[in-house]
Design a protein around this motif. Structure first.
Motif, PDB file in Angstrom:
ATOM      1  N   ALA A  95       1.055  -1.111  -0.079  1.00  0.00           N
ATOM      2  CA  ALA A  95      -0.681  -0.096   0.084  1.00  0.00           C
ATOM      3  C   ALA A  95       1.255   1.098  -0.007  1.00  0.00           C
ATOM      4  CB  ALA A  95      -0.887   0.116   0.864  1.00  0.00           C
ATOM      5  N   ASN A 134      -3.754  -2.150  -0.811  1.00  0.00           N
ATOM      6  CA  ASN A 134      -3.765  -0.657  -1.263  1.00  0.00           C
ATOM      7  C   ASN A 134      -4.649   0.142   0.019  1.00  0.00           C
ATOM      8  OD1 ASN A 134      -3.997   1.550  -3.608  1.00  0.00           O
ATOM      9  ND2 ASN A 134      -6.422   1.106  -3.698  1.00  0.00           N
ATOM     10  N   GLY A 297      -1.767  -3.524  -9.681  1.00  0.00           N
ATOM     11  CA  GLY A 297      -2.510  -2.254  -8.944  1.00  0.00           C
ATOM     12  C   GLY A 297      -2.012  -1.615  -9.951  1.00  0.00           C
ATOM     13  N   THR A 299      -3.958   2.075 -11.805  1.00  0.00           N
ATOM     14  CA  THR A 299      -4.562   3.964 -11.818  1.00  0.00           C
ATOM     15  C   THR A 299      -4.496   5.005 -13.137  1.00  0.00           C
ATOM     16  OG1 THR A 299      -4.616   6.300 -10.474  1.00  0.00           O
ATOM     17  CG2 THR A 299      -2.775   5.123 -10.874  1.00  0.00           C
ATOM     18  N   TRP A 340       2.586  -3.150  -5.449  1.00  0.00           N
ATOM     19  CA  TRP A 340       1.022  -1.904  -5.372  1.00  0.00           C
ATOM     20  C   TRP A 340       1.848  -0.326  -5.747  1.00  0.00           C
ATOM     21  CZ3 TRP A 340      -3.576  -4.483  -5.525  1.00  0.00           C
ATOM     22  CH2 TRP A 340      -4.855  -3.255  -5.618  1.00  0.00           C
ATOM     23  N   GLY A 342       0.732   3.464  -6.369  1.00  0.00           N
ATOM     24  CA  GLY A 342      -0.258   4.828  -5.170  1.00  0.00           C
ATOM     25  C   GLY A 342       0.344   6.589  -6.467  1.00  0.00           C
TER      26      GLY A 342
END
Length: 491
Positions: A95, A134, A297, A299, A340, A342
């Protein structure tokens, strides 16, 4: 998240946007030109027999009508990312969140770390629960949220990293998390999806899918929640009607998921070496991209740009391009085990973690100077204040591979990996039939110390056996091959 075997986890001007859109591309152009009206010139009065002809009078000349054109809005330029920095940690990094001012928060196993925005140096660390994939969100430079695998919801303060348990969802086996504008979805191993309001921190809705949840996504406007389950189904839950429908079913588990900025499309890695973009309304495939064997992951960074991480490392997928572009950390051999990622709220910084403990950040401009100053929590500020002690653990879950003397080898079944030298209490899961009743639970069997970690295999030394179960005069062996065990903090 179980390792790769049970969880393959993921990341495009006018024509590019059309390539990702489920609707036909229509260019709004100028209307067809029309001829300006003829000047209205008054004719001279006709001669009259009774008198002389009047002088002709010219009417005022009318200017032509202004030409009206409807402007076509050009799509914003596609951002260009470059490697900014990399930092080694000792954790899984499942995460990652990026603060408004650029510093980075990561979670791996039971550890939180704050990394400097400019060079990635570790500024601060603290213990926490085992964070779901996440399961981090930085709300502002002073507050954040943690979603634990145990179902706990925690608030997080910066710069003390003080934590407070403020709620809990109905499952204790949360696998993966997806964030919307003001909703967050938590998917469990038993197929439940819990939906929480991030302002009230209360569970507001839930739905179930047939099997273990492998991926979740929430529309940016919170209109729907998507969930992919292990048997290959991808489902859409409508937040207005509370109805759940199957969007598509394939022969691969859907893992990495991301909702498009306008909420009309869903990026999913659910094919062999392929990721697809689906129209959320019709379920039609409106885009495909090649990828490695798995993605974890994803985005959406722009209407035509997606970032993902997985077996190919940190990858950018652009509209109209079949293959993604891997961005390399020069000090790492790509991200062959990407876990993952972000991104900052403005999508100018994207950071990815891997299972070997490295975090790398990529940005569209020079990273900002670090402004984060760690602070010590006040006395009595327990990092897990009000929490369930069990929510911090387990350090390790898995099955026994072998025992020889005082040495036990455990095959990990979850992402958690204890560091060498860690001591803890080992328990064995049992299930026993008593008439019509089935009793099950965990029984402490030993205090142990980790001596080696190699991939999924963890070697432990038995410091003391704590179980002495005797049946028919014989002491029972609690370390048989195949027994399910876990190691939790404490001795």
């Amino acid at each position: 998240m179980p390792p790769i075997a049970s969880s393959y986890r993921l990341a495009l001007g006018l024509s590019a946007v059309c390539a990702l859109s489920s609707a036909a591309c229509r260019t709004s152009g100028a209307p067809a030109p029309t001829s300006p009206p003829e000047p209205d010139v008054a004719a001279a009065p006709r001669p009259d027999d009774s008198g002389p002809a009047a002088e002709p009078t010219a009417a005022a000349e009318t200017p032509p009508a202004a030409k009206v054109e409807e402007a076509v809005e050009a799509p914003p330029p596609r951002p260009t990312f470059a490697f900014a920095w990399g930092q080694d940690t000792d954790d899984w990094n499942n995460a990652i969140a990026v603060a408004p001012s650029g510093w980075v928060l990561s979670a791996g196993r039971n550890n939180l770390r704050v990394l400097a925005s400019d060079d990635g140096r570790i500024l601060q660390s603290a213990r926490t629960c085992y964070v779901a994939d996440n399961g981090l969100r930085i709300v502002s430079d002073t507050e954040g949220l943690i979603l634990c695998g145990s179902g706990e919801i925690r608030t997080l303060e910066f710069p003390t990293l003080a934590q407070k348990v403020v709620g809990k969802v109905g499952s204790r086996d949360i696998e993966v998390v997806g964030w919307g504008r003001s909703l967050v979805a938590l998917g469990s191993r038993k197929g439940a999806v819990h939906i929480v309001d991030t302002k009230t921190l209360k569970e507001v809705d839930s739905f179930t899918v047939p099997d273990e949840v492998e991926g979740v996504a929430v529309a940016p406007d919170d209109r729907w929640v998507a969930a992919g389950e292990e048997e290959g189904g991808t489902f859409i839950h409508d937040m207005a009607t509370k109805a759940t429908r199957e969007l598509v079913r394939t022969d691969r588990r859907p893992t990495a998921m991301a909702a498009s900025p306008d909420g009309t499309r869903l990026f999913v890695q659910d094919g062999s070496f392929e990721a697809r973009i689906y129209d959320v309304g019709s379920g039609e495939v409106v885009g495909t991209h090649g990828c490695g064997s798995w993605l974890t992951g994803a985005t959406w960074l722009a209407p035509d740009l997606i970032a993902a991480t997985g077996s190919d490392g940190f990858v950018l997928y652009s509209a109209g391009e079949k293959e993604g572009k891997s961005l390399d950390d020069p000090k790492a051999e790509k991200y062959r085990t990407g876990e993952w990622l972000g991104a900052s709220a403005d999508n100018t910084i994207a950071c990815a973690g891997d299972r070997d403990g490295r975090i790398s950040c990529f940005s569209t401009a020079a990273m900002p100077a670090s402004t984060y100053v760690p602070a010590v929590a006040e006395a009595g500020d327990d990092p897990a204040a009000g929490g369930d002690p069990a929510a911090v653990g387990p350090l390790l879950e898995g099955t026994i591979e072998s025992r020889k003397g005082k040495t036990v080898r455990v095959r990990a079944s979850s992402d958690a990996r204890p560091a060498v030298g860690t001591k803890g209490s080992m328990s064995r899961h049992f299930e026993r039939q008593m008439g019509r009743m089935t009793m099950s639970g965990w029984m402490g069997i030993a205090t142990v110390e980790v001596t080696k970690v190699s991939g999924k295999t963890v070697t432990l030394k038995i410091l003391e056996e704590t179980s002495n179960v005797v049946i028919n005069g014989r002491k029972q062996n609690q370390f048989k091959k195949g027994f399910q065990v876990k190691v939790e903090p404490g001795e």
